[in-house]
Design a protein around this motif. Structure first.
Motif, PDB file in Angstrom:
ATOM      1  N   ILE A   1       7.056  -8.786  11.163  1.00 12.95           N
ATOM      2  CA  ILE A   1       5.830  -8.928  10.389  1.00 12.95           C
ATOM      3  C   ILE A   1       5.338 -10.369  10.504  1.00 12.95           C
ATOM      4  O   ILE A   1       6.094 -11.323  10.300  1.00 12.95           O
ATOM      5  CB  ILE A   1       6.068  -8.581   8.904  1.00 12.95           C
TER       6      ILE A   1
ATOM      7  N   ASP B   1      13.173  -6.738   7.221  1.00 14.43           N
ATOM      8  CA  ASP B   1      12.460  -6.549   5.958  1.00 14.43           C
ATOM      9  C   ASP B   1      13.426  -6.473   4.785  1.00 14.43           C
ATOM     10  O   ASP B   1      13.166  -7.009   3.705  1.00 14.43           O
ATOM     11  CB  ASP B   1      11.608  -5.274   6.015  1.00 14.43           C
TER      12      ASP B   1
ATOM     13  N   LYS C   1       2.723   0.775   6.688  1.00 15.05           N
ATOM     14  CA  LYS C   1       3.949   0.371   7.381  1.00 15.05           C
ATOM     15  C   LYS C   1       4.969   1.509   7.423  1.00 15.05           C
ATOM     16  O   LYS C   1       5.616   1.740   8.458  1.00 15.05           O
ATOM     17  CB  LYS C   1       4.561  -0.852   6.704  1.00 15.05           C
TER      18      LYS C   1
ATOM     19  N   SER D   1       0.646  -8.225  12.180  1.00 17.30           N
ATOM     20  CA  SER D   1       0.175  -8.470  10.820  1.00 17.30           C
ATOM     21  C   SER D   1      -0.071  -7.118  10.151  1.00 17.30           C
ATOM     22  O   SER D   1      -0.138  -6.088  10.818  1.00 17.30           O
ATOM     23  CB  SER D   1      -1.119  -9.290  10.841  1.00 17.30           C
ATOM     24  N   PHE D   2      -0.230  -7.120   8.835  1.00 21.65           N
ATOM     25  CA  PHE D   2      -0.513  -5.859   8.149  1.00 21.65           C
ATOM     26  C   PHE D   2      -1.873  -5.301   8.560  1.00 21.65           C
ATOM     27  O   PHE D   2      -2.070  -4.085   8.576  1.00 21.65           O
ATOM     28  CB  PHE D   2      -0.427  -6.041   6.632  1.00 21.65           C
TER      29      PHE D   2
END
Length: 619
Positions: free
Chosen positions: A126, A498, A104, A190-191
């Motif tokens: 996210i 975040d 990220k 998504s990650f």
């Protein structure tokens, strides 16, 4: 600062490294795979190797060491150990991330270099997609021959760009990417998708790849047994053709993430692709001899050729150190658990926060089943899997923002706290990039911190320790540091959503911690979980350790998949058992299910026995 000759270097902060650890530490010309069982001190080994490389100049300035862990608390723990063992100017060249945080931060830094078709906006969000989300997508787009698991795995593994031609699964992946980018001002990633974007970014930008190679000649990989196909591919794209030397550590007996995409043959792939030498550590620094003997019985079932560890911890308790506790009903189970723990705490055999109750899944349900009985005995059960706001308590407690603000609040709540004072000074030094050799700069930092502490103590004296005071106290600490300073310093906070997710979780948990507090210090103890029994899933317990571990639910309903031929489930059982430093117990409730007989038969010869509720309370 002068460097140490490699032959003169000695371990920092510890007295002993086993010979095999010395061999792996001094291996700096080729990659090494360090296999190490539970309690072998994998994190400490990496911290020592980092210190060795920095202090001897084997990783010369300005080059850096990149360390990648799987869990945020593991990444932070490793970084903190290096800070304690190395001068600040060297420790700053040790960069410790989780896989997700590394990817990220890379995307956020080089987002503009992502090819146009896949470039996300700066305000992307996210996403944490559930299986139901994938299922609904497939239904909506009429991909009827594909299930949710297939789509999730394909999204995580596909190399970008993905074309609309080919199999239905490939077309579904292409459609899924388009759907996530459907609204230009509301892109969801998504990650797993971020991983794919970073792999694509690096592959398409040779100049960025070259800069990565120049920056990081040394790479550490923790818990390597859980590496996914996509993560391994990203590593290969990022470092193939470079001179980077890898040190990977792990234990294939603790491979419990295959269900989430972990490679079943990660060690073999690493040895093959990076030409690594395998070295096995043998010491167990966590558990005493009697527990290690039982652990070895389980380990031998997983790998018949595994070496028997050498126990280095002392046994500090009498009585059973491993047993299966048998109950007729869930009510009896809850009551006896609470009474036994209360008795042990009252006898000063163990602190509440050094007891963990581990569950295979559904921690929230177990919390509901146990809470009343624990409260009746004056015990507090803390479900660290529970969310405060949009973040789980355990994840929140590993955040940099939380550690920094908590130290400042501790200084305000106590008359003297040298550990927090020193840590807060180091935080300021890092955040404001003050050179440790700059005496004037250091004096200014100390003066600023002294002024803040006086003001914070005055603020907390004027604020009652009640939930309504949480926001004002937290804001006072944040204002001293500065939200923008934190966001610049930590890549994971650069996007406002975040940062807000963690900040809101911090204030929410502080508010909860003040509900029954008698003082601000007591509330901060509550915040950190002191005096509370931890409840968590096995997967969240990896990397942690407790004096006493109680696994809730060794029955064929809770653990229906624990069969001799399903090694990942046996690995999970092994992980649960090896969290214990002194004692490990399992509960079996007839109302919930029948015994897992073959496990009992496996453990009985090593000294584990079944104990009834009556015997447990009468002991």
């Amino acid at each position: 600062m002068s460097l140490v000759h490699p032959e003169d270097w000695r371990p920092q902060g510890i007295d002993y490294l086993e010979p095999r650890a010395w061999e792996a530490l001094r291996q700096t010309e080729r990659s090494v795979l360090v296999t190490a069982g539970a309690g072998a001190g994998k994190t400490e080994f990496l911290a020592q190797k980092a210190t060795y490389l920095l202090q001897t100049g084997r990783c010369p300035a300005p080059k850096r060491i990149l360390a990648i862990s799987f869990k945020r608390d593991a990444a932070r723990n490793l970084a903190e150990r290096v800070v304690r063992r190395s001068p600040p100017e060297q420790a700053r060249r040790f960069n410790s991330y989780t896989f997700d945080a590394f990817a990220k931060s890379f995307l956020d830094r080089f987002r503009a270099a992502v090819p146009d078709a896949y470039r996300p906006p700066a305000n992307y969000r996210i996403a944490m997609p559930r299986r139901q989300d994938y299922r609904e997508f497939l239904d909506r787009h009429e991909f009827h021959g594909i299930n949710a698991d297939q789509l999730e795995q394909a999204v995580a593994r596909a190399r970008l760009p993905v074309s609309d031609e080919g199999s239905d699964l490939r077309r579904a992946v292409a459609a899924y990417w388009r759907a996530q980018y459907n609204e230009p001002d509301d892109v969801l990633l998504s990650f797993a998708m971020i991983n794919r974007l970073v792999e694509y970014l690096i592959r398409e930008n040779p100049s960025i790849l070259k800069a990565l190679h120049l920056t990081y000649p040394v790479v550490f990989l923790d818990e390597f047994q859980d590496t996914t196909f996509a993560q391994f591919q990203l590593l290969r794209t990022a470092f193939d053709g470079s001179d980077a030397v890898f040190t990977a550590v792990g234990d294939d007996k603790q491979r419990i993430m295959v269900w989430a995409g972990a490679m079943p043959d990660a060690f073999a792939q690493f040895e093959q692709n990076f030409g690594a030498k395998r070295i096995s550590l043998i010491c167990n620094w966590r558990s005493h001899e009697d527990l290690v003997r039982i652990q070895h019985v389980i380990a031998s079932r997983i790998d018949p050729n595994v070496e028997e560890p050498e126990a280095r911890a002392d046994r500090l308790v009498g009585g059973d150190v491993a047993a299966i506790w048998e109950f007729e009903t869930e009510e009896e189970e809850s009551d006896c658990l609470a009474r036994w723990i209360e008795r042990e705490v009252r006898a000063a055999n163990v602190e509440p926060h050094d007891v963990a109750i581990l569950v295979r899944m559904r921690a929230n349900e177990v919390e509901g089943q146990l809470s009343a009985a624990f409260e009746e005995q004056g015990l507090r059960l803390r479900n660290v899997a529970r969310n405060v706001g949009d973040i789980a308590i355990q994840d929140l407690l590993g955040e940099d923002l939380v550690h920094i603000l908590l130290r400042l609040l501790r200084l305000g709540a106590t008359s003297r706290s040298p550990d927090n004072w020193n840590a807060a000074l180091l935080d300021l030094q890092f955040l404001e990039a003050v050179d440790p050799a700059d005496e004037t700069g250091q004096q200014l930092l100390q003066g600023r911190l002294q002024t803040f502490v006086r003001e914070m103590r005055r603020t907390l004296r004027e604020l009652d320790p009640v939930p309504e005071s949480a926001a004002e106290a937290a804001q006072a600490a944040l204002d001293f540091i500065g939200a923008e300073v934190l966001r610049r310093a930590f890549p994971s906070y650069r996007r406002r959503p975040d940062f807000d997710r963690v900040w809101n979780g911090f204030t929410a948990l502080l508010q909860v911690s003040l509900q029954n507090a008698q003082s601000w210090s007591g509330a901060l103890d509550e915040f950190e979980g002191l005096g509370q029994i931890a409840l968590m899933t096995i997967h969240k317990s990896k990397g942690l350790e407790f004096h006493t571990v109680i696994f809730y639910g060794l029955d064929n309903q809770t653990w229906w998949s624990l069969t001799p031929n399903r090694l990942e489930e046996l690995n999970s059982f092994f992980v649960a058992f090896t969290r214990a430093k002194q004692r490990a117990f399992f509960t079996l409730c007839a109302e919930r299910g029948r015994p897992v007989t073959w496990i009992e038969n496996l453990l009985a010869p090593a000294g584990s026995r079944r104990v009834t509720a009556a015997d447990l309370i009468d002991e």
